[in-house]
Design a protein around this motif. Structure first.
Motif: not given
Ligand code: UD1
Ligand code: MG
Length: 426
Positions: A231-234, A236-241
């Protein structure tokens, strides 16, 4: 070792709630699927199959446009799960090498080094498969991995099927597998349709192999690397990583990044040593920035920009598709788009290149050692010769010859004692 890589990318990606196929969503400016393909190519595996579903056309267009390599695309229809995806590939009779590497297309941060490590272990150990796993704080959403006392994998239980005790297992399936082709093709058709999800789970193969005496070894990895995107929360999390990874790489190469929390630098950005990036800066790729530059705070550098050595690109400056020479200062409040700026030029505060005429983008050429006063608008297409000086507040519609002064604004009028006279009139 001869390896075929199969990348699973057919899922509907329902949880993304998007018209774009999940695997074509971008992370730091690069499509999710490209991360997976590039890692596989980097370890020297050229035999690649991508399993696509409804977005077959979009994904195959993307592959054709971006990869010269002969990547095969196989359509899975209907979409009946990851096990069915692999079965579909095998059923086509496509030539497969003796070892199969399976990757989830929605697990993009897999490093080539990790793939290499897994392959090395596979060559040395006498096992039938290796599955990447990770010990995580929050395992929800992932398949839970059960091992025996020797540490061999005996079962993978999907979230929806897990009972309360199984849900507590904190070793999760990373969605990255190596199998002997023989073992995979012998067992893939034994997978039964899951009663809850009505899908064939690839992960069910673990129990099938283990029960017939096959050995499946876990390969422990860092949680950040196997983070899946559903989903788009993940997303965003992967983008941050990934952003943190990009910033760390730059920092290790001699670039100062003042604040890791507010600087976003995409893949495909090259920055020279001793450059300082101030907070709240976004740099998109492909972009090249020279050494000894000072960028930010609050700067937005967009794709296809080249900036030379020793430049100052300051606050509220946006640069797009431009070529900036050495020792250039664009220090405050500017938009520079489709422009070439020669070395030693100073761009005054608030200067704008008006590049768009409503139909197409036009170019601005500014020579070397030009001095542009504040609040100048260049109406492109326009050319400014070397050493020219542009008066503040000018709207430049015509070319300016070298060594010349251009002023393009109303002269100032002072009406002496105007205020007093007005007062008397009243
Ligand atoms: C899957 C694993 C889970 C693991 C997780 C890791 C299964 C059954 N579960 O769950 O154990 O922890 O990945 O991220 O495999 N796909 C197809 N065809 C299909 C369905 C899916 O090609 O019919 C593709 C998807 O595009 C995706 C990948 O397979 O790239 C995984 O599918 P997804 O639905 O995301 O599985 P997860 O629920 O994440
Ligand atoms: Mg997934």
């Amino acid at each position: 070792m001869k390896i075929t890589a199969i990348i699973l990318a057919a899922g509907k990606g329902k949880r993304m709630k998007s018209n774009i196929p999940k695997v074509l969503h971008k992370i730091s400016g690069k499509e999710m699927l490209s991360y997976v393909i590039d890692s596989v190519l980097k370890v020297g595996i050229n035999d690649i199959i991508i399993v696509c579903g409804n977005s077959f056309n979009e994904v195959s267009n993307f592959i054709r446009k971006n990869y010269k390599k002969n990547i095969k695309i196989i359509r899975q229809k209907p979409l009946l799960g990851t096990g069915h995806a692999i079965a579909t590939v095998i059923k086509t009779g496509v030539d497969l090498k003796s070892v199969i590497l399976i990757l989830n297309g929605d697990v993009p941060l897999i490093k080539p080094e990790t793939l290499r490590k897994m392959i090395n272990i596979f060559t040395k150990q006498n096992c039938d498969g290796i599955i990447a796993v990770s010990k995580v704080k929050n395992p929800s959403g992932y398949g839970r991995v059960k091992t025996d006392i020797d540490g061999n994998i005996i079962k993978i239980i999907e979230e929806k099927d897990a009972n309360l005790t199984e849900k507590k297992i904190d070793i999760i399936n990373g969605g990255l597998y190596l199998f002997k082709k023989k073992i995979l093709s012998e067992n893939i058709f034994k997978i039964k349709k899951n009663v809850i999800k009505k899908e064939y789970y690839l992960t069910d193969i673990a129990e099938i192999i283990a029960k017939t005496g096959g050995i499946l070894r876990p390969h422990m990895m860092d949680e950040a690397e196997i983070k899946g995107i559903n989903d788009r929360i993940q997303l965003a999390e992967v983008e941050a990583i990934n952003n943190k990874k990009n910033l760390e790489k730059l920092a290790k190469n001699g670039i100062t990044i003042k604040d890791f929390n507010t600087v976003f630098i995409e893949d495909n950005v090259i920055i020279g040593k001793n450059t300082v990036i101030e907070p709240f800066t976004v740099i998109k790729g492909p972009t090249k920035i020279g050494p000894f530059c000072n960028i930010g705070p609050f700067t937005h550098i967009r794709p296809n920009t080249i900036i030379g050595k020793n430049c100052k690109i300051g606050n509220f400056v946006e640069i797009k598709k431009s070529n900036i020479g050495d020792n250039v200062h664009i220090a405050h409040l500017s938009y520079i788009g489709d422009a070439t700026i020669g070395s030693g030029t100073n761009i005054g505060a608030g200067t704008i290149t008006a590049n768009y005429d409503g139909k197409k983008k036009n170019k601005t050429f500014i020579g070397k050692n030009v001095y542009v006063g504040s609040d100048v608008v260049f109406i492109a297409p326009v050319k400014i010769g070397d050493n020219a000086v542009i008066g503040a507040g000018s709207v430049i519609t015509d070319d300016v010859p070298k060594n010349s002064l251009a002023i393009a604004r109303q002269r100032q009028i002072n009406k002496n004692n105007w205020v007093i006279k007005r007062r008397k009139r009243k």
